[in-house]
Design a protein around this motif. Structure first.
Motif, PDB file in Angstrom:
ATOM      1  N   PRO A  56       0.807  -1.224   0.000  1.00 45.04           N
ATOM      2  CA  PRO A  56       0.000   0.000   0.000  1.00 45.04           C
ATOM      3  C   PRO A  56       0.836   1.269   0.000  1.00 45.04           C
ATOM      4  CG  PRO A  56      -0.949  -1.609   1.492  1.00 45.04           C
ATOM      5  CD  PRO A  56       0.361  -2.176   1.043  1.00 45.04           C
ATOM      6  N   ARG A  57       1.942   1.256   0.746  1.00 45.27           N
ATOM      7  CA  ARG A  57       2.778   2.461   0.808  1.00 45.27           C
ATOM      8  C   ARG A  57       3.455   2.729  -0.530  1.00 45.27           C
ATOM      9  NH1 ARG A  57       7.300   3.580   5.541  1.00 45.27           N
ATOM     10  NH2 ARG A  57       7.919   5.681   4.842  1.00 45.27           N
ATOM     11  N   SER A  58       4.004   1.684  -1.139  1.00 38.96           N
ATOM     12  CA  SER A  58       4.658   1.841  -2.430  1.00 38.96           C
ATOM     13  C   SER A  58       3.643   2.220  -3.505  1.00 38.96           C
ATOM     14  CB  SER A  58       5.370   0.549  -2.824  1.00 38.96           C
ATOM     15  OG  SER A  58       5.969   0.668  -4.099  1.00 38.96           O
ATOM     16  N   PHE A  59       2.472   1.602  -3.449  1.00 38.33           N
ATOM     17  CA  PHE A  59       1.405   1.900  -4.414  1.00 38.33           C
ATOM     18  C   PHE A  59       0.999   3.372  -4.333  1.00 38.33           C
ATOM     19  CE2 PHE A  59      -3.223   2.232  -5.178  1.00 38.33           C
ATOM     20  CZ  PHE A  59      -3.254   1.893  -6.521  1.00 38.33           C
ATOM     21  N   ALA A  60       0.814   3.860  -3.116  1.00 39.73           N
ATOM     22  CA  ALA A  60       0.417   5.263  -2.945  1.00 39.73           C
ATOM     23  C   ALA A  60       1.479   6.206  -3.493  1.00 39.73           C
ATOM     24  CB  ALA A  60       0.157   5.555  -1.471  1.00 39.73           C
ATOM     25  N   ARG A  61       2.748   5.857  -3.267  1.00 41.65           N
ATOM     26  CA  ARG A  61       3.842   6.706  -3.757  1.00 41.65           C
ATOM     27  C   ARG A  61       3.886   6.723  -5.277  1.00 41.65           C
ATOM     28  NH1 ARG A  61       7.499   4.248  -1.494  1.00 41.65           N
ATOM     29  NH2 ARG A  61       8.501   3.141  -3.216  1.00 41.65           N
ATOM     30  N   HIS A  62       3.800   5.554  -5.912  1.00 42.89           N
ATOM     31  CA  HIS A  62       3.840   5.477  -7.375  1.00 42.89           C
ATOM     32  C   HIS A  62       2.599   6.111  -7.992  1.00 42.89           C
ATOM     33  CE1 HIS A  62       7.480   3.141  -7.914  1.00 42.89           C
ATOM     34  NE2 HIS A  62       7.099   2.308  -6.954  1.00 42.89           N
ATOM     35  N   PHE A  63       1.471   5.927  -7.343  1.00 37.94           N
ATOM     36  CA  PHE A  63       0.216   6.482  -7.853  1.00 37.94           C
ATOM     37  C   PHE A  63       0.293   8.005  -7.863  1.00 37.94           C
ATOM     38  CE2 PHE A  63      -4.181   7.624  -8.168  1.00 37.94           C
ATOM     39  CZ  PHE A  63      -4.809   6.562  -8.792  1.00 37.94           C
ATOM     40  N   ALA A  64       0.785   8.586  -6.773  1.00 41.82           N
ATOM     41  CA  ALA A  64       0.915  10.045  -6.690  1.00 41.82           C
ATOM     42  C   ALA A  64       1.895  10.576  -7.723  1.00 41.82           C
ATOM     43  CB  ALA A  64       1.334  10.452  -5.283  1.00 41.82           C
ATOM     44  N   ALA A  65       2.988   9.845  -7.947  1.00 40.95           N
ATOM     45  CA  ALA A  65       3.973  10.273  -8.940  1.00 40.95           C
ATOM     46  C   ALA A  65       3.392  10.247 -10.343  1.00 40.95           C
ATOM     47  CB  ALA A  65       5.209   9.380  -8.866  1.00 40.95           C
ATOM     48  N   ALA A  66       2.487   9.286 -10.605  1.00 41.86           N
ATOM     49  CA  ALA A  66       1.920   9.147 -11.947  1.00 41.86           C
ATOM     50  C   ALA A  66       0.752  10.082 -12.201  1.00 41.86           C
ATOM     51  CB  ALA A  66       1.470   7.699 -12.162  1.00 41.86           C
ATOM     52  N   THR A  67      -0.025  10.387 -11.172  1.00 45.71           N
ATOM     53  CA  THR A  67      -1.258  11.155 -11.375  1.00 45.71           C
ATOM     54  C   THR A  67      -1.269  12.507 -10.683  1.00 45.71           C
ATOM     55  OG1 THR A  67      -2.382  10.218  -9.438  1.00 45.71           O
ATOM     56  CG2 THR A  67      -2.546   8.977 -11.509  1.00 45.71           C
ATOM     57  N   GLY A  68      -0.345  12.715  -9.741  1.00 47.09           N
ATOM     58  CA  GLY A  68      -0.343  13.976  -9.010  1.00 47.09           C
ATOM     59  C   GLY A  68      -1.356  14.036  -7.891  1.00 47.09           C
ATOM     60  N   THR A  69      -1.969  12.906  -7.562  1.00 54.95           N
ATOM     61  CA  THR A  69      -2.952  12.893  -6.479  1.00 54.95           C
ATOM     62  C   THR A  69      -2.893  11.550  -5.774  1.00 54.95           C
ATOM     63  OG1 THR A  69      -5.283  13.355  -5.942  1.00 54.95           O
ATOM     64  CG2 THR A  69      -4.852  11.989  -7.888  1.00 54.95           C
ATOM     65  N   THR A  70      -3.610  11.421  -4.678  1.00 52.94           N
ATOM     66  CA  THR A  70      -3.618  10.175  -3.919  1.00 52.94           C
ATOM     67  C   THR A  70      -4.638   9.199  -4.504  1.00 52.94           C
ATOM     68  OG1 THR A  70      -5.349  10.891  -2.380  1.00 52.94           O
ATOM     69  CG2 THR A  70      -3.063  11.494  -1.844  1.00 52.94           C
ATOM     70  N   PRO A  71      -4.459   7.899  -4.262  1.00 48.83           N
ATOM     71  CA  PRO A  71      -5.448   6.937  -4.762  1.00 48.83           C
ATOM     72  C   PRO A  71      -6.854   7.226  -4.257  1.00 48.83           C
ATOM     73  CG  PRO A  71      -3.459   5.800  -4.041  1.00 48.83           C
ATOM     74  CD  PRO A  71      -3.315   7.224  -3.611  1.00 48.83           C
ATOM     75  N   LEU A  72      -6.976   7.604  -2.976  1.00 45.35           N
ATOM     76  CA  LEU A  72      -8.298   7.853  -2.414  1.00 45.35           C
ATOM     77  C   LEU A  72      -8.962   9.061  -3.061  1.00 45.35           C
ATOM     78  CD1 LEU A  72     -10.429   7.027  -0.393  1.00 45.35           C
ATOM     79  CD2 LEU A  72      -9.272   8.431   1.330  1.00 45.35           C
ATOM     80  N   ARG A  73      -8.207  10.136  -3.239  1.00 41.02           N
ATOM     81  CA  ARG A  73      -8.792  11.320  -3.863  1.00 41.02           C
ATOM     82  C   ARG A  73      -9.184  11.031  -5.312  1.00 41.02           C
ATOM     83  NH1 ARG A  73      -8.933  16.727  -2.639  1.00 41.02           N
ATOM     84  NH2 ARG A  73      -9.234  18.115  -4.437  1.00 41.02           N
ATOM     85  N   TRP A  74      -8.335  10.301  -6.018  1.00 39.91           N
ATOM     86  CA  TRP A  74      -8.664   9.929  -7.397  1.00 39.91           C
ATOM     87  C   TRP A  74      -9.953   9.129  -7.443  1.00 39.91           C
ATOM     88  CZ3 TRP A  74      -9.399   5.308  -9.911  1.00 39.91           C
ATOM     89  CH2 TRP A  74      -9.372   5.330 -11.313  1.00 39.91           C
ATOM     90  N   LEU A  75     -10.096   8.186  -6.526  1.00 35.55           N
ATOM     91  CA  LEU A  75     -11.282   7.340  -6.495  1.00 35.55           C
ATOM     92  C   LEU A  75     -12.529   8.168  -6.191  1.00 35.55           C
ATOM     93  CD1 LEU A  75     -12.141   4.392  -6.762  1.00 35.55           C
ATOM     94  CD2 LEU A  75     -11.767   4.123  -4.302  1.00 35.55           C
TER      95      LEU A  75
END
Length: 323
Positions: free
Chosen positions: A249-268
């Motif tokens: 989860p920690r690595s996913f959140a970091r990569h997700f933010a780097a790719a989209t500029g936002t957090t997974p939860l906010r994107w969802l």
């Protein structure tokens, strides 16, 4: 009874020497095409300049005005394209016209370097604004009274909109359509332009340089986002999405933010709001069912997110934008 067509929404493209052809094209594509057969409102886009002479642009192009500054009081929205030269002042009549329009309460939106024009007019003094990330320091240096934001794709302060570079101008234009005419109208225009109806995140995602594993990570994250969009009605969590991507989860959140500029939860949450908007516009389903289908679970949760993100309620949104 004879039905008359609703009046077209009046939009002004403010033209003066040095404006960028790309921004002119974006404005023209969003508001200049007739899409009323697909449910998009009618727009009256006018090319407004200080005089009727052709306005020169880079690359040997020229824009032919069809209205003078005297038409601006009729406009409901004024759009200021970005500039090729951010240092040369805009013509004094243009700056004066912008001041008068702002005093009337007209919404004014500047694309990319167009923020420099608003700043020259003194409209951004003490206000939040942004421009292309490469021009941020220049805007701060030349206009120190402007509260320059380092990130975001577009921003509003006092009925004045500014946007980041190039493609963010498209984001701002679609957002202005969405705010005034609903998510479906903006989505229809976006589909015709083959672009995303909206993007989350800010400029930071475009400044970053890719790592050696960027392609592999991007593929995994793209698959996860596609899965989430197809299963919005399910109780998705960051942990479950991370597991699907094969990351912690920690690595996913970091990569997700780097790719989209936002957090997974906010994107969802943003995607669920968009899904709820479409259901509110297109259907007469009851609120609890819309909340369930868009993944909020309850009407209360959906209402809370609408209030925090859109400053309105689902019922008020339906009243404004239902077909």
């Amino acid at each position: 009874m004879i039905r008359t067509a609703p009046a077209a929404h009046r939009i002004a493209l403010l033209a003066f020497p040095g404006i960028r052809a790309f921004d002119v094209s974006v404005i023209t594509e969003v508001w200049g095409a007739d899409r009323t057969d697909r449910g998009v409102p009618a727009f009256e886009l006018r090319r407004v300049a200080a005089n009727p002479e052709p306005v020169p642009m880079r690359g040997g192009l020229a824009l032919a005005p069809d209205r003078t500054l005297a038409w601006l009081p009729r406009a409901e929205l004024i759009l200021v394209p970005g500039l090729d030269d951010h240092v040369t002042p805009a013509p004094a009549p243009v700056l004066a016209a912008l001041r008068r329009a702002h005093a009337r309460g007209t919404t004014i939106a500047a694309l990319c370097g167009g923020a420099f024009t608003l700043a020259q007019a003194g409209l951004l003094d003490g206000r939040r604004a942004l421009t292309h990330w490469a021009l941020t320091d220049l805007l701060r240096a030349r206009h120190p009274r402007v509260r320059v934001e380092p990130d975001a794709l577009f921003i509003e302060d006092g009925n004045l909109w500014t946007s980041a570079g190039t493609a963010a101008g498209i984001d701002l234009c679609l957002h202005l359509v969405r705010t005034a005419h609903g998510a479906e109208a903006a989505a229809t225009i976006a589909r015709s332009m083959v672009t995303a109806p909206f993007r989350t995140g800010g400029q930071a995602q475009f400044v970053e340089h890719p790592t050696a594993h960027a392609s592999r990570d991007a593929d995994a994250l793209a698959e996860v986002r596609a899965f989430a969009l197809a299963h919005l009605h399910e109780p998705l969590t960051v942990s479950s999405l991370a597991a699907r991507a094969g990351m912690s989860p920690r690595s996913f959140a970091r990569h997700f933010a780097a790719a989209t500029g936002t957090t997974p939860l906010r994107w969802l949450v943003d995607r669920r709001i968009a899904a709820a908007q479409k259901l509110l516009e297109r259907t007469d389903l009851p609120m609890p069912e819309i909340a369930r289908r868009s993944g909020f679970g309850s009407e209360v949760t959906m209402r809370q997110h609408f209030a925090s993100r859109l400053a309105t309620s689902p019922r008020a949104y339906r009243t404004s934008f239902a077909e």
